[in-house]
Design a protein around this motif. Structure first.
Motif, short mmCIF file in Angstrom:
data_model
loop_
_atom_site.label_atom_id
_atom_site.label_comp_id
_atom_site.label_asym_id
_atom_site.label_seq_id
_atom_site.Cartn_x
_atom_site.Cartn_y
_atom_site.Cartn_z
N ILE A 102 0.77 -1.26 -0.27
CA ILE A 102 0.13 0.11 -0.21
C ILE A 102 1.50 1.32 -0.30
CG2 ILE A 102 -0.38 0.21 2.50
CD1 ILE A 102 -2.66 0.25 -0.30
N HIS A 103 2.05 1.16 0.62
CA HIS A 103 2.87 2.53 0.67
C HIS A 103 3.21 3.38 -1.01
CE1 HIS A 103 3.12 0.58 4.71
NE2 HIS A 103 3.42 1.37 5.00
N GLY A 104 3.42 1.46 -1.57
CA GLY A 104 4.15 2.29 -2.98
C GLY A 104 3.04 2.94 -3.83
N LYS A 105 1.56 2.64 -4.00
CA LYS A 105 0.34 2.73 -4.62
C LYS A 105 -0.45 4.19 -4.02
CE LYS A 105 -1.59 -2.30 -5.01
NZ LYS A 105 -2.49 -2.83 -4.90
N ILE A 106 0.18 4.71 -2.43
CA ILE A 106 -0.21 5.80 -2.35
C ILE A 106 0.95 6.82 -2.72
CG2 ILE A 106 -0.35 7.24 -0.26
CD1 ILE A 106 -1.55 4.94 1.45
N ARG A 107 2.65 6.41 -2.86
CA ARG A 107 2.87 6.59 -2.72
C ARG A 107 2.92 7.88 -4.36
NH1 ARG A 107 6.63 4.10 -0.18
NH2 ARG A 107 7.19 4.95 1.99
N GLU A 112 1.51 11.82 -8.90
CA GLU A 112 0.83 11.79 -9.90
C GLU A 112 0.03 12.93 -9.38
OE1 GLU A 112 -2.61 10.11 -12.65
OE2 GLU A 112 -1.33 8.09 -11.04
N THR A 113 -0.27 13.33 -8.61
CA THR A 113 -1.77 14.36 -8.44
C THR A 113 -1.25 15.04 -7.60
OG1 THR A 113 -3.26 12.76 -7.28
CG2 THR A 113 -3.09 14.66 -7.19
N LEU A 114 0.15 15.69 -7.25
CA LEU A 114 0.84 16.50 -7.32
C LEU A 114 1.54 16.42 -8.55
CD1 LEU A 114 2.52 15.82 -3.73
CD2 LEU A 114 1.14 17.80 -3.94
N ARG A 115 1.78 16.13 -9.33
CA ARG A 115 2.38 16.77 -10.51
C ARG A 115 1.79 17.60 -12.03
NH1 ARG A 115 5.01 11.81 -10.70
NH2 ARG A 115 3.54 10.88 -11.55
N ASN A 116 0.18 16.65 -11.72
CA ASN A 116 -1.20 17.18 -12.01
C ASN A 116 -1.26 18.57 -11.47
OD1 ASN A 116 -0.59 15.23 -13.91
ND2 ASN A 116 -2.89 13.90 -12.71
N ASP A 117 -1.16 18.89 -10.34
CA ASP A 117 -1.17 20.24 -9.57
C ASP A 117 -0.24 22.03 -10.00
OD1 ASP A 117 -3.71 19.47 -8.94
OD2 ASP A 117 -3.32 18.85 -6.88
N GLN A 118 0.44 20.57 -10.84
CA GLN A 118 2.11 21.71 -10.52
C GLN A 118 1.77 23.04 -11.64
OE1 GLN A 118 5.48 19.72 -11.16
NE2 GLN A 118 5.78 19.27 -9.08
#
Length: 740
Positions: A102-107, A112-118
Motif C-alpha cells: 500500500i505504501h508504494g501505491k499511495i506514493r 501523480e496528483t502533485l504533478r498534475n497540480d503543478q
C-alpha cells in the motif's frame, strides 16, 4: 505541527465505499513528512447527532500520508470492535497493507496528483482531491475486498448501545448471538470489566500458544433477574477479562414499571450485582474461584455519571478470608442522571440497611437459641438429632437454612416436576474441597454459584429441587438426616393432598413412597418394607417453615410426617423466619437468579460426539490390527433405545423397548449374534467417555470384537436441559456371525 480531524459516523461502514462517510478537515496542503502529527477522532452517533467520544493521538515520530491513511482505516475498523480484539484487528490490517504494498501505491498516486497540480500556481491539494484520486485508481477497493468480517448481531450479554449491525471477528466459542431491544424510557446500568490483576495463584502460568488448550476464567453476573456471562479468557496473573454488560434498572410496584428510575428511587434498590468467577481446566472440570456481591450505588454520587473501582475478590470455602484477585470495574448510567446524590446520603442509606439487617439477625439468633433450649427440654435424645438451623455459604457467612430455598419457576424450560428432578440430578455431585484431612468441610452454595459451577454437594441439589417443586405448586420440604452408615445427607419430601409422603432423591431423580412402620403392631402383622436409602431425619424446612423432629425415634421408617402435629414436630415461628428469610426483609440475602436456556444444539453436539467416538474406536482397533466396518443402519436403530432410556430416567416408566427389540431382530441376520452396551455421562468429552467405557467388560467385548462378518454400530444422543446441562448417552453395539 499539523492536525488531522476525523469525524467518523458510527454506522456500518466497513465496505469499499467507506470514505464517503468520512468528513475530514486537513491543512491546505498536506506535507510529505511532519515532525509532529495530531490525529483527532470524533465518533458521532447518527441516532442522537452528538459526539459520543473524543480521542486524540499525538505522534512525535515522522509521519507520512501512508501512516495517515492507515490510522484512518484502523480507527474506522476498531470503533465497532470490543477492546480485547482491537490489537488483533490492527495487526491483521497492518499485515494486509504490507502484503499489498500500500505504501508504494499511495506514493504513486500522491506523486501523480502533485504533478498534475503543478501547472496551477495557487491550486491546493485538498483531502477530497486526494481521496478521489485513491478511489479513481481503485486503491480503497483493493484494500477492503480482501478483508473478511462476520456480520453478527451484538450479544445481549455485551450490549453497549442500541443494537446495530456491527462487524466483529468470529469467536471460536459457539455462543448464540441475539439482539437486545433498548427501551429509551428505561434507565440502564452499564457495567464494564476493564481487566483483572493479582491472581497470584496463576503467577507462573505460561503464556498459551495459539490454538493451545489452556485453563480459562469465565465471569458470570446476575442483577434483578438478568443474567450475563463473559467469554472465557486464559487463566493468568493478570487475566484479560474485558467485557461490557448492560443491566436494566426497573422499578418494582404496580404502575411504576414504565417510569424511568431516578437517583432517589435507585438508592432504595439494595439488590447487588452478583459476580461469580469460574475456572475451567483443560479437562472441562470447573472450580468456583470467587463469589462477590457488588453494591453499585456508589455511582449515584458521581458528577460525571461514571465511576471506576477496584473489586477485591475473595476465595471461597476454607479460603474465604484469602484474596483471589482484583477486578477493575467501571459503572455508568444510560441515560446519564440529571441530578446526583451526595456521598453522605448514599453512605447513610447503606449504613441504615446494615444496621437493620444486623438487628434482625441478632433478634433471630436470640430467638433460635431459646427455641433450641425448648427443643432439648422435650426429650434428652433430641441433642443427637440432625437439626440444622444455620449453614455457611461459599463466602463463609452463616445464614438460616430456610433462606437457601425459594419459589423458583422455570417458565417453559422445564415442563414437569419429574423433568425438574432429572435436570437437578444431571448437575454433578461433588463435596466441598478441603485442604488436608479431617471431617468434611461444609459449604452450601448460593443458587447462582451452584448453577454457574454446574456441580455441588447434596445440599445444593436438594435446595434447588425443593425450590423447583415449590414452583410447580407442590408442598415440598428439604429433609436433613442420614443415610446408610450414618453419613449426613439431604433429600426432598413432598406431601400430597391425601396425606401421602414422597421422597425425592436429588442426586438420582429417584422417587420413593414412604409408609411408616407401626411399632405397636403385632409381631406377625405385615409391615411395609422401605425401599429408600435414608435412615434418620432430624428436621425438614422450606422457604417459610422449619420443623424439628421431636418423635421418640428419628428413624425414617418409624417417623410420621404429620407436620401439623406439634407433639411430633416442633415448628419455628413463621414471623421469625420471615424476618430473616423473606427476599424483601434484609439486604444481606443473595438475589434469586432465573434459570437460563441452553445455547447448545442437541443434534449438532450429538453428531460431533459420535464422529469423535467413531474415530477413537477405529484408531484403537487399528492398534490391535483389527479392521473396523460400521453399520450405519444398525447405528440409527439404536436411537430409539437411547430415547427410551432417557424417558425412563425422567418419568420412571419404561416404554419403547418392544419396538427397539423388534427392529434389531429384523436388522440382525439369522445365525448372527447382537451385543449392545448403553452408558450415560454428564460431560461431553469423548476421550474421557471412551476411557471409562473400556473399563467395562461388556463394552470391551464389543470394541475388541473379532470374528466373521463383524459390524460395529454406535449411536450418541445428547439431551439438552437448562443451564447447558446435558444427559449424554452412548450405545455401543456389534453383530457378527456365530461360529458355534
Amino acid at each position: 505541527m499539523f492536525t488531522l480531524n476525523l469525524c467518523i459516523i458510527k454506522i456500518p461502514i466497513l465496505y469499499s465505499g467507506f470514505v464517503r462517510h468520512l468528513q475530514r478537515h486537513i491543512p491546505a496542503r498536506l506535507p510529505l513528512q511532519a515532525e509532529h502529527f495530531v490525529v483527532s477522532v470524533v465518533y458521532v452517533d447518527p441516532d442522537c447527532d452528538q459526539a459520543e467520544n473524543i480521542v486524540e493521538y499525538t505522534f512525535t515520530q515522522k509521519w507520512t500520508p501512508v501512516n495517515v491513511f492507515k490510522a484512518a482505516l484502523w480507527e474506522v475498523a476498531v470503533m465497532a470492535l470490543r477492546p480485547e480484539k482491537a490489537s488483533e484487528l490492527k495487526q491483521i490490517i497492518h499485515s494486509h497493507l504490507i502484503k499489498m504494498d500500500i505504501h508504494g501505491k499511495i506514493r504513486e498516486v500522491l506523486s501523480e496528483t502533485l504533478r498534475n497540480d503543478q501547472g496551477t500556481a495557487h491550486q491546493v491539494l485538498s483531502e477530497a482531491d486526494f481521496l478521489h484520486a485513491l478511489q479513481r485508481r481503485g486503491i480503497i477497493d483493493d484494500v477492503m475486498k480482501d478483508l473478511h468480517f462476520s456480520q453478527v448481531a451484538p450479544s445481549h450479554m455485551e450490549t453497549r448501545s442500541p443494537p446495530k449491525s456491527t462487524p466483529q471477528l468470529i469467536d471460536e466459542e459457539n455462543i448464540r448471538l441475539t439482539k437486545t431491544n433498548i427501551d429509551p424510557s428505561r434507565r440502564y446500568l452499564y457495567l464494564q470489566v476493564l481487566g483483572g490483576k493479582a491472581f497470584l495463584e496463576h503467577l507462573q502460568e505460561p503464556e498459551p500458544l495459539p490454538g493451545q488448550v489452556c485453563p480459562t476464567f469465565k465471569l458470570f453476573l446476575h442483577f434483578r433477574n438478568q443474567r450475563f456471562h463473559s467469554k472465557p479468557v486464559p487463566c493468568a496473573c493478570d487475566p484479560d477479562l474485558q467485557e461490557g454488560f448492560l443491566f436494566q434498572i426497573h422499578i418494582d410496584g404496580t404502575g411504576e414499571g414504565s417510569k424511568m428510575a431516578d437517583a432517589t428511587t435507585m438508592l432504595s434498590i439494595y439488590d447487588p450485582v452478583h459476580l461469580v468467577l469460574i475456572k475451567t481446566d483443560t479437562s472441562s472440570e470447573t472450580t468456583l474461584v470467587s463469589s462477590y456481591f457488588l453494591d453499585w450505588r456508589t455511582v449515584l454520587s458521581s458528577p460525571s455519571g461514571k465511576t471506576c473501582l477496584a473489586v477485591e475478590l475473595m476465595g471461597v470455602g476454607s479460603e474465604c478470608k484469602l484474596p483471589a484477585g482484583v477486578l477493575t470495574v467501571s459503572l455508568e448510567f444510560y441515560p446519564p442522571l440529571t441530578e446526583t446524590l451526595s456521598t453522605d446520603i448514599i453512605s447513610t442509606q447503606q449504613s441504615l440497611e446494615r444496621q437493620r439487617t444486623a438487628e434482625r439477625e441478632r433478634i433471630f439468633l436470640v430467638y433460635a437459641k431459646q427455641w433450641w433450649r425448648e427443643f432439648l427440654e422435650i426429650r434428652s435424645t433430641n441433642q443427637s438429632k440432625m437439626v440444622k438451623i444455620f449453614a455457611q455459604d461459599e463466602n463463609g457467612i452463616n445464614r438460616p437454612v430456610c433462606s437457601y430455598v425459594h419459589i423458583l419457576r422455570a417458565g417453559r424450560l422445564l415442563e414437569s416436576p419429574r423433568r425438574a428432578a432429572r435436570f437437578v440430578s444431571l448437575l454433578a455431585h461433588e463435596k466441598a474441597p478441603l485442604v488436608g484431612g479431617g471431617e468434611k468441610h461444609e459449604q452450601w452454595c448460593t443458587l447462582l454459584a451452584f448453577l454457574c459451577r454446574g456441580k455441588g454437594d447434596c445440599e445444593d441439589h436438594s435446595t434447588l429441587l425443593c425450590s423447583l417443586l415449590l414452583g410447580f405448586g407442590l408442598d415440598a420440604y428439604v429433609c436433613v438426616g442420614t443415610k446408610a452408615k450414618g453419613i449426613p445427607h439431604t433429600w426432598v419430601l413432598t406431601r400430597g393432598t391425601d396425606g401421602s409422603i414422597t421422597f425425592w432423591e436429588s442426586l438420582t431423580a429417584h422417587r420413593y413412597l414412604h409408609q411408616a412402620i407401626d411399632p405397636d403392631a403385632p409381631p406377625l402383622a405385615p409391615q411395609p418394607k422401605p425401599s429408600y436409602p435414608y435412615r434418620t431425619v432430624g428436621c425438614v424446612f422450606n422457604h417459610q417453615s422449619f420443623l424439628a423432629n421431636c418423635q421418640p425415634s428419628d428413624a425414617v421408617e418409624l417417623c410420621v410426617f404429620d407436620l401439623q402435629n406439634q407433639s411430633r414436630w416442633k415448628a419455628m415461628s413463621d414471623e421469625a423466619l420471615k424476618s430473616v428469610c423473606d427476599s424483601g426483609s434484609i439486604s444481606s440475602l443473595p438475589p434469586l437468579p432465573p434459570l437460563s436456556s441452553s445455547s447448545l444444539d442437541a443434534a449438532a453436539v450429538s453428531n460431533q460426539l459420535e464422529l469423535e467416538m467413531r474415530y477413537l474406536i477405529s484408531e484403537h482397533r487399528k492398534d490391535l490390527n483389527l479392521t473396523t466396518v460400521w453399520d450405519d443402519h444398525l447405528s440409527y436403530l439404536l436411537s430409539s433405545a437411547l430415547s427410551a432410556y432417557e424417558m425412563e430416567r425422567c418419568t420412571g416408566v419404561s416404554c419403547g423397548n418392544e419396538e427397539f427389540q423388534d427392529a434389531v431382530r429384523r436388522a440382525v441376520p439369522e445365525g448372527h449374534t447382537f451385543k449392545g452396551f448403553p452408558i450415560h455421562f454428564l460431560h461431553r468429552n469423548a476421550r474421557r467417555a471412551f476411557s471409562t467405557c473400556l473399563k467395562s467388560r461388556f463394552c470391551e467385548e464389543i470394541v475388541y470384537c473379532r470374528g466373521d462378518h463383524v459390524r460395529l454400530a454406535l449411536r450418541v444422543r445428547v439431551f439438552i436441559y437448562p443451564e447447558n446441562v446435558c444427559a449424554v448417552w452412548f450405545m455401543f453395539a456389534c453383530k457378527y456371525r456365530s461360529v458355534l
